[in-house]
Scaffold this motif. Structure first.
Motif, PDB file in Angstrom:
ATOM      1  N   GLU A 133       0.721  -1.323   0.025  1.00 30.08           N
ATOM      2  CA  GLU A 133      -0.149   0.138  -0.196  1.00 30.08           C
ATOM      3  C   GLU A 133       0.817   1.380   0.003  1.00 30.08           C
ATOM      4  O   GLU A 133       2.145   1.359   0.325  1.00 30.08           O
ATOM      5  CB  GLU A 133      -1.088  -0.118   1.331  1.00 30.08           C
ATOM      6  CG  GLU A 133      -1.952  -1.063   1.179  1.00 30.08           C
ATOM      7  CD  GLU A 133      -2.939  -1.048   2.267  1.00 30.08           C
ATOM      8  OE1 GLU A 133      -4.166  -1.536   2.110  1.00 30.08           O
ATOM      9  OE2 GLU A 133      -2.779  -0.146   3.450  1.00 30.08           O
ATOM     10  N   SER A 152      -0.086   0.120   4.441  1.00 33.02           N
ATOM     11  CA  SER A 152       0.409   1.474   4.790  1.00 33.02           C
ATOM     12  C   SER A 152       0.902   1.935   6.120  1.00 33.02           C
ATOM     13  O   SER A 152       0.429   1.489   7.136  1.00 33.02           O
ATOM     14  CB  SER A 152      -0.623   2.542   4.371  1.00 33.02           C
ATOM     15  OG  SER A 152      -1.769   2.443   5.215  1.00 33.02           O
ATOM     16  N   ARG A 170      -1.045  -2.827   8.896  1.00 36.19           N
ATOM     17  CA  ARG A 170      -0.598  -1.184   8.720  1.00 36.19           C
ATOM     18  C   ARG A 170       0.232  -0.806   9.955  1.00 36.19           C
ATOM     19  O   ARG A 170      -0.011  -1.249  11.277  1.00 36.19           O
ATOM     20  CB  ARG A 170      -1.779  -0.447   8.507  1.00 36.19           C
ATOM     21  CG  ARG A 170      -2.388  -0.806   7.036  1.00 36.19           C
ATOM     22  CD  ARG A 170      -3.862  -0.148   6.868  1.00 36.19           C
ATOM     23  NE  ARG A 170      -4.309  -0.165   5.788  1.00 36.19           N
ATOM     24  CZ  ARG A 170      -5.578  -0.114   5.376  1.00 36.19           C
ATOM     25  NH1 ARG A 170      -6.772   0.498   5.981  1.00 36.19           N
ATOM     26  NH2 ARG A 170      -5.995  -0.382   3.978  1.00 36.19           N
TER      27      ARG A 170
END
Length: 353
Positions: A133, A152, A170
């Motif tokens: 991401e 991310s 994440r």
């Protein structure tokens, strides 16, 4: 050589702002607007440092501290502090001090990029089939294998390897020289340098021709908000998954064998060994250098003292210790009995001379 500051001080917070942040009562504040930029122990603190007091063993240090601000637990709230030192009284000084440290030094909470680069380094290898991401950082010489998925905000440290099919959530921190295989990782997980997760466990069957290796076809599942210390090893499951529950904190140099299931919000201290297929409930705490035998169950909220050997199932909410581990009161009685017997033998020996 000049002293290195790996965590530079920021502009800090005023005493009044700190008191408001931790919900403390200001008992004495000569300068409410004085800025605190660091945290330190009572004996090493400077006028711009915050310290805390929660143990009478350090009473002399409290009386002589140069700290600009001292956080005291309510039970010690009336103790005198040096002139010029602010006293902030709160229910739990240790928790409040930890919160202040997190506020003043947020960069110290998780490993940061070694190279200082962001994004995917041109010196890293990322397989074309991997899915990253936006906002993922991959440092130099890291290897990301086929089919890997990374969320991310995650940082993959230098020389780390993430093998085929692994998934990382994440805002994770994967430290330098970590190796991951057969592993699924949730969000906000911190894995410190040198961790090995997902390798096959220690499984052999004895036969007429020697030891025959058994297959290990499970996974490692690491849930959200777990932190794993440097050089810890986590074996993948044999025929079921090895699981580490959300919020659990594991120290350095811990061995987690195949099929182990660790509950939520557990604390496992350095050099603990968890043998294959043992199960820890939620909120379990295990002291350093202890071992838990295979297939043993430790109940929710149980506490195991350091340097203990757990051979049998442990009920929920109890405190055990010793080798073999048993209820702490029973263990202490045995220690006292042995001590008294030793004293009697020594006395008898002296009287014979």
């Amino acid at each position: 050589m000049a002293a290195a500051e790996f965590f530079p001080r920021s502009d800090g917070k005023t005493i009044a702002e700190i008191a408001d942040f931790i919900g403390a009562e200001i008992r004495n504040a000569p300068q409410w607007d004085r800025r605190m930029t660091g945290v330190a122990s009572l004996d090493e603190a400077r006028p711009n440092d915050v310290a805390f007091f929660d143990n009478v063993r350090y009473a002399d240090s409290l009386g002589a501290t140069r700290a600009g601000c001292v956080i005291l637990s309510e039970r010690y709230g009336s103790r005198p502090v040096p002139e010029g030192t602010a006293a902030l009284v709160t229910k739990r000084a240790d928790q409040a001090f930890a919160s202040v440290g997190r506020m003043l030094f947020p960069m110290a909470l998780a490993p940061q990029c070694v190279s200082g680069e962001t994004g995917v380094s041109d010196r890293a290898f990322v397989d074309a089939s991997a899915r990253l991401e936006a906002g993922v950082t991959v440092e130099p010489f890291a290897v990301i294998g086929p089919g890997v998925e990374i969320g991310s905000g995650t940082i993959i440290g230098a020389n780390a390897t993430v093998a085929s099919g692994c998934r990382i959530g994440r805002d994770c921190r994967i430290g330098a020289n970590v190796s991951l295989s057969h592993t699924l990782i949730g969000n906000r997980v911190i894995i410190h340098p040198g961790v090995r997760a997902g390798q096959d466990g220690f499984g052999y069957v004895a036969g007429p021709s020697g030891l025959m290796k058994t297959v290990q076809i499970g996974r490692v599942v690491i849930q959200d908000d777990v932190e794993i210390g440097a050089n810890t090893t986590i074996d993948r499951g044999a025929i079921r998954d090895t699981v580490i529950g959300e919020g659990t904190k594991i120290d350095n140099q811990v061995q987690v064998a195949h099929n182990v299931v660790i509950g939520r919000h557990c604390v496992i201290v350095g050099q603990v060994g968890l043998s294959g297929s043992c199960t820890l409930g939620d909120g379990v705490m295990i002291g350093g250098q202890s071992g838990v035998n295979g297939h043993v169950k430790v109940g929710d909220g149980a506490q195991i003292a350091a340097i203990s050997t757990v051979q049998n199932d442990v009920p929920p909410g109890v405190r055990w210790g010793g080798a073999p581990a048993k209820p702490v009161k029973e263990w202490f009685r045995e220690i006292m009995t042995l001590s008294e017997l030793a004293k009697k033998r020594r006395s008898a020996g002296n009287s014979d001379e």
